[in-house]
Design an enzyme around this catalytic site. Sequence first.
Site, PDB file in Angstrom:
ATOM      1  N   HIS A  23     -32.975  54.379  67.533  1.00  0.00           N
ATOM      2  CA  HIS A  23     -33.835  54.692  68.688  1.00  0.00           C
ATOM      3  C   HIS A  23     -33.316  54.053  69.980  1.00  0.00           C
ATOM      4  O   HIS A  23     -34.101  53.612  70.810  1.00  0.00           O
ATOM      5  CB  HIS A  23     -35.289  54.301  68.379  1.00  0.00           C
ATOM      6  CG  HIS A  23     -35.514  52.844  68.086  1.00  0.00           C
ATOM      7  ND1 HIS A  23     -36.446  52.405  67.176  1.00  0.00           N
ATOM      8  CD2 HIS A  23     -34.937  51.717  68.589  1.00  0.00           C
ATOM      9  CE1 HIS A  23     -36.436  51.078  67.141  1.00  0.00           C
ATOM     10  NE2 HIS A  23     -35.535  50.646  68.004  1.00  0.00           N
ATOM     11  N   HIS A  43     -41.280  47.200  71.457  1.00  0.00           N
ATOM     12  CA  HIS A  43     -40.296  46.206  71.912  1.00  0.00           C
ATOM     13  C   HIS A  43     -40.825  45.349  73.051  1.00  0.00           C
ATOM     14  O   HIS A  43     -40.056  44.878  73.884  1.00  0.00           O
ATOM     15  CB  HIS A  43     -39.017  46.900  72.371  1.00  0.00           C
ATOM     16  CG  HIS A  43     -38.278  47.666  71.309  1.00  0.00           C
ATOM     17  ND1 HIS A  43     -38.683  48.897  70.856  1.00  0.00           N
ATOM     18  CD2 HIS A  43     -37.155  47.371  70.619  1.00  0.00           C
ATOM     19  CE1 HIS A  43     -37.835  49.331  69.928  1.00  0.00           C
ATOM     20  NE2 HIS A  43     -36.905  48.424  69.769  1.00  0.00           N
ATOM     21  N   HIS A  59     -26.730  46.530  64.748  1.00  0.00           N
ATOM     22  CA  HIS A  59     -26.588  46.166  66.157  1.00  0.00           C
ATOM     23  C   HIS A  59     -27.184  44.789  66.408  1.00  0.00           C
ATOM     24  O   HIS A  59     -28.078  44.346  65.700  1.00  0.00           O
ATOM     25  CB  HIS A  59     -27.200  47.206  67.110  1.00  0.00           C
ATOM     26  CG  HIS A  59     -28.697  47.372  67.084  1.00  0.00           C
ATOM     27  ND1 HIS A  59     -29.399  47.838  65.990  1.00  0.00           N
ATOM     28  CD2 HIS A  59     -29.636  47.168  68.056  1.00  0.00           C
ATOM     29  CE1 HIS A  59     -30.686  47.919  66.290  1.00  0.00           C
ATOM     30  NE2 HIS A  59     -30.876  47.514  67.543  1.00  0.00           N
ATOM     31  N   GLU A 117     -34.065  46.093  61.986  1.00  0.00           N
ATOM     32  CA  GLU A 117     -34.967  47.248  62.184  1.00  0.00           C
ATOM     33  C   GLU A 117     -34.860  48.253  61.034  1.00  0.00           C
ATOM     34  O   GLU A 117     -35.736  49.111  60.880  1.00  0.00           O
ATOM     35  CB  GLU A 117     -34.628  47.971  63.497  1.00  0.00           C
ATOM     36  CG  GLU A 117     -35.035  47.204  64.735  1.00  0.00           C
ATOM     37  CD  GLU A 117     -34.652  47.928  66.019  1.00  0.00           C
ATOM     38  OE1 GLU A 117     -35.142  47.534  67.078  1.00  0.00           O
ATOM     39  OE2 GLU A 117     -33.837  48.886  65.974  1.00  0.00           O
TER      40      GLU A 117
HETATM   41  C1  DHB Z   1     -31.129  48.918  72.302  1.00  0.00           C
HETATM   42  C2  DHB Z   1     -32.505  48.711  72.115  1.00  0.00           C
HETATM   43  C3  DHB Z   1     -33.060  48.943  70.886  1.00  0.00           C
HETATM   44  O1  DHB Z   1     -34.393  48.787  70.680  1.00  0.00           O
HETATM   45  C4  DHB Z   1     -32.298  49.345  69.796  1.00  0.00           C
HETATM   46  O2  DHB Z   1     -32.916  49.514  68.611  1.00  0.00           O
HETATM   47  C5  DHB Z   1     -30.940  49.556  69.966  1.00  0.00           C
HETATM   48  C6  DHB Z   1     -30.355  49.333  71.223  1.00  0.00           C
HETATM   49  C7  DHB Z   1     -30.515  48.686  73.622  1.00  0.00           C
HETATM   50  O3  DHB Z   1     -31.219  48.210  74.527  1.00  0.00           O
HETATM   51  O4  DHB Z   1     -29.335  48.997  73.794  1.00  0.00           O
HETATM   52 FE    FE Z   2     -34.934  48.775  68.691  1.00  0.00          FE
END
Ligand code: DHB
Ligand code: FE
Length: 291
Positions: free
Chosen positions: A12, A59, A197, A244
């Site tokens: 997302h 978030h 990530h 996540e």
């Molecule tokens: C980003 C934010 C998110 O919530 C995520 O799941 C992946 C990347 C971002 O800010 O790049």
């Molecule tokens: Fe996220």
Amino acid sequence: MAKLVGAVTTSHVPSIGIAMDKGITQDDYWKPLFDGYLPAKEFVKELAPDVTIVVYNDHGLEVFLDRVPTFGIGAAAGYESGDEGWGPRPIPPFLGHPDLSWHLIEQLVAREFDMTMFQEMKVDHGFTVPMSVAFGGPAGEVDEWPTKVVPLTVNTIQFPLPQPARCLKLGQAIRKAVEAYPEDLRIMVLGTGGMSHQLQGERAGFMQPPFDRMFLDKFAPEPEELAKIPLGDYMKSAGHEGAELIMWLVARGALNDAREVYRHYHVSASLTAAGLGCYVDAESPHAAFAA
Ligand code: DHB
Ligand code: FE
């Protein structure tokens, strides 16, 4: 009776939403990601859900670190895209299904999942980006959402997070709750977040394709193996925000003998390894979708 017709899981990343909203999905950088979404959009059209349960984490838009429910459900008549600092996304509002929301809340609490109830809430990129990916046109465009929604939040922001095994069980409880709903509704679960990530600290930019591939390979046939991986190991192996992926396990739990009908994996979308999967139960008429 309502029926759980399938599940889609997808990253997302906010920039995926921005690419759609700015009309740059065919730029060299974005085209391979968005081309890979096209079969998933066809799959979702075939599933034609009346209601989509969107499993995502807020978030910091609706709840901040001072009060974070472990699990929550929206029970509003509608939901709008909130402003996360770059303005609300230019997308239509989402229609809720309060009756199904309250049914899920009652059923889940009865099954020992003590859900926080949101009688009003705005939704962030964790919700809106997967909705555009799954239900938008080739470039994410939407005049009117073809499905109603029930937002279901999972805390992946503030320690302690729920355990992976608990998330899988929540999905199983959602399945039972859906099947106990008296109206004939087609219901899809949209699991969001991941894949590997990490956005902060020394390892910012960390991505780990071998872990993600292992996760995708085991997701349909061996979710219990994924549910056994300790949360700390998700963070070590997939990056801090890679945890996540526990929200994918909620979606997986809502299916029984799941079959993968489509998968797309692309490194990277901004600083995130972007994954997507489409799943149905083995006995589903859509099981042959990929064949
Ligand atoms: C980003 C934010 C998110 O919530 C995520 O799941 C992946 C990347 C971002 O800010 O790049
Ligand atoms: Fe996220």
